[in-house]
Design a protein around this motif. Structure first.
Motif, PDB file in Angstrom:
ATOM      1  N   MET A 187     -90.361  39.143   6.966  1.00 40.51           N
ATOM      2  CA  MET A 187     -91.500  39.748   6.474  1.00 40.51           C
ATOM      3  C   MET A 187     -92.652  38.844   7.081  1.00 40.51           C
ATOM      4  SD  MET A 187     -90.336  40.609   2.531  1.00 40.51           S
ATOM      5  CE  MET A 187     -92.040  40.195   2.006  1.00 40.51           C
ATOM      6  N   LYS A 188     -92.852  38.946   8.248  1.00 41.67           N
ATOM      7  CA  LYS A 188     -93.789  38.382   9.075  1.00 41.67           C
ATOM      8  C   LYS A 188     -94.314  39.020  10.281  1.00 41.67           C
ATOM      9  CE  LYS A 188     -94.425  33.185   9.765  1.00 41.67           C
ATOM     10  NZ  LYS A 188     -93.574  31.922  10.141  1.00 41.67           N
ATOM     11  N   TRP A 189     -95.440  39.353  10.326  1.00 39.69           N
ATOM     12  CA  TRP A 189     -95.895  40.106  11.464  1.00 39.69           C
ATOM     13  C   TRP A 189     -97.413  39.565  11.874  1.00 39.69           C
ATOM     14  CZ3 TRP A 189     -94.892  42.063   6.465  1.00 39.69           C
ATOM     15  CH2 TRP A 189     -93.812  42.964   6.528  1.00 39.69           C
ATOM     16  N   SER A 190     -97.274  39.417  13.454  1.00 39.55           N
ATOM     17  CA  SER A 190     -98.489  39.176  13.989  1.00 39.55           C
ATOM     18  C   SER A 190     -99.635  39.763  13.926  1.00 39.55           C
ATOM     19  CB  SER A 190     -98.224  38.516  15.690  1.00 39.55           C
ATOM     20  OG  SER A 190     -98.076  40.128  16.053  1.00 39.55           O
ATOM     21  N   ILE A 191    -100.956  39.546  13.764  1.00 37.00           N
ATOM     22  CA  ILE A 191    -102.072  40.427  13.788  1.00 37.00           C
ATOM     23  C   ILE A 191    -101.977  41.201  14.769  1.00 37.00           C
ATOM     24  CG2 ILE A 191    -104.574  40.269  13.500  1.00 37.00           C
ATOM     25  CD1 ILE A 191    -104.225  37.580  12.093  1.00 37.00           C
ATOM     26  N   THR A 192    -101.833  40.645  16.023  1.00 37.96           N
ATOM     27  CA  THR A 192    -101.993  41.671  17.186  1.00 37.96           C
ATOM     28  C   THR A 192    -100.972  42.745  17.059  1.00 37.96           C
ATOM     29  OG1 THR A 192    -100.471  40.267  18.465  1.00 37.96           O
ATOM     30  CG2 THR A 192    -102.478  39.761  18.753  1.00 37.96           C
ATOM     31  N   GLY A 214    -102.712  33.552  13.105  1.00 38.00           N
ATOM     32  CA  GLY A 214    -102.509  34.657  13.459  1.00 38.00           C
ATOM     33  C   GLY A 214    -101.134  35.583  13.055  1.00 38.00           C
ATOM     34  N   MET A 215    -100.651  35.229  11.722  1.00 35.78           N
ATOM     35  CA  MET A 215     -99.486  35.841  11.298  1.00 35.78           C
ATOM     36  C   MET A 215     -99.707  36.124   9.909  1.00 35.78           C
ATOM     37  SD  MET A 215     -97.185  35.689  13.834  1.00 35.78           S
ATOM     38  CE  MET A 215     -95.556  35.940  12.905  1.00 35.78           C
ATOM     39  N   ILE A 216     -99.122  37.429   9.488  1.00 32.30           N
ATOM     40  CA  ILE A 216     -99.115  37.693   8.091  1.00 32.30           C
ATOM     41  C   ILE A 216     -97.731  37.356   7.648  1.00 32.30           C
ATOM     42  CG2 ILE A 216     -99.633  39.618   6.581  1.00 32.30           C
ATOM     43  CD1 ILE A 216    -102.080  38.713   7.939  1.00 32.30           C
ATOM     44  N   ASN A 217     -97.709  36.517   6.676  1.00 31.57           N
ATOM     45  CA  ASN A 217     -96.460  36.276   6.015  1.00 31.57           C
ATOM     46  C   ASN A 217     -96.181  36.604   4.385  1.00 31.57           C
ATOM     47  OD1 ASN A 217     -94.015  35.198   5.247  1.00 31.57           O
ATOM     48  ND2 ASN A 217     -94.222  33.198   6.029  1.00 31.57           N
ATOM     49  N   LEU A 218     -95.519  37.634   4.126  1.00 30.46           N
ATOM     50  CA  LEU A 218     -95.376  38.150   2.817  1.00 30.46           C
ATOM     51  C   LEU A 218     -94.330  37.263   2.189  1.00 30.46           C
ATOM     52  CD1 LEU A 218     -96.364  41.880   3.160  1.00 30.46           C
ATOM     53  CD2 LEU A 218     -97.722  39.938   2.538  1.00 30.46           C
ATOM     54  N   LYS A 219     -93.292  36.720   2.687  1.00 30.62           N
ATOM     55  CA  LYS A 219     -92.156  36.137   2.062  1.00 30.62           C
ATOM     56  C   LYS A 219     -92.576  35.253   1.064  1.00 30.62           C
ATOM     57  CE  LYS A 219     -87.728  34.401   2.897  1.00 30.62           C
ATOM     58  NZ  LYS A 219     -86.436  33.939   3.871  1.00 30.62           N
ATOM     59  N   ASP A 220     -93.537  34.266   1.260  1.00 29.85           N
ATOM     60  CA  ASP A 220     -93.927  33.255   0.469  1.00 29.85           C
ATOM     61  C   ASP A 220     -94.662  33.863  -0.582  1.00 29.85           C
ATOM     62  OD1 ASP A 220     -92.820  31.422   2.377  1.00 29.85           O
ATOM     63  OD2 ASP A 220     -94.742  30.895   3.216  1.00 29.85           O
TER      64      ASP A 220
END
Length: 179
Positions: free
Chosen positions: A1-6, A106-112
């Motif tokens: 559940m982690k995506w880079s902004i790019t 630079g990352m979107i992490n929704l797991k936390d």
């Protein structure tokens, strides 16, 4: 559940839809749970010029002990949240708002965030469906109200007054023989 902004910038015109299942088994002991099902996190990420908005829907099942009877009870988890990630890092939001996050790495992490919501949404206690009825009677006992207790006390006093003290029973027999 982690995506880079790019990676997410490719979805500038339309939201990025996601659905993932996550296990938070390490939370069982700290949350005093019997079991925690796999947590489903679904939603969409909308990329704006300087922020990413994450609309999340989190579902799962807590298995807890009934607070009255210790019977396992399944409690559903169903919550939604909207989180906003600031891409420029200007801290344009107040620190008191827990829905704003900095995404300068630079990352979107929704797991936390999903883990935090699972912790927050756990109820303090759970009750089985018939737990109130189970507590009214058991093996050799039953709960009664005050009027029933007063009636029972009167009945006991009346039966005690009719009974002869075993130490005086011989005297009672002598009295009965004389008559």
């Amino acid at each position: 559940m982690k995506w880079s902004i790019t990676q997410l910038r490719k979805y500038q015109d339309e939201p990025f839809v996601f659905k993932q299942t996550v296990n938070f088994d390490h939370l069982k002991d700290s949350l005093d749970l019997l079991d925690l099902s796999a947590i489903t996190v679904e939603g969409e990420l909308t990329v704006k010029s300087n922020e990413v908005i994450a609309d999340m829907h989190i579902t799962g099942v807590y298995t807890m002990s009934c607070a009255r009877t210790l019977v396992p009870v399944e409690v559903p988890l169903d919550t939604t949240s909207q989180e906003i990630f600031d891409l420029e890092g200007f801290d344009s939001y107040s620190e008191d708002d827990e829905h704003y996050h900095d995404a300068t790495d630079g990352m979107i992490n929704l797991k936390d965030i999903a883990e935090e919501l699972v912790i927050i949404e756990k109820p303090m206690r759970a009750f089985a469906e018939n737990s109130d009825q189970m507590m009214r009677e058991g093996n050799g006992w039953e709960v009664i109200d005050e009027t029933q207790a007063a009636e029972l006390k009167k009945e006991q006093e009346a039966s005690e007054s009719k009974q002869v003290d075993p130490r005086l029973q011989k005297l009672q027999q002598l009295y009965d023989e004389e008559q």
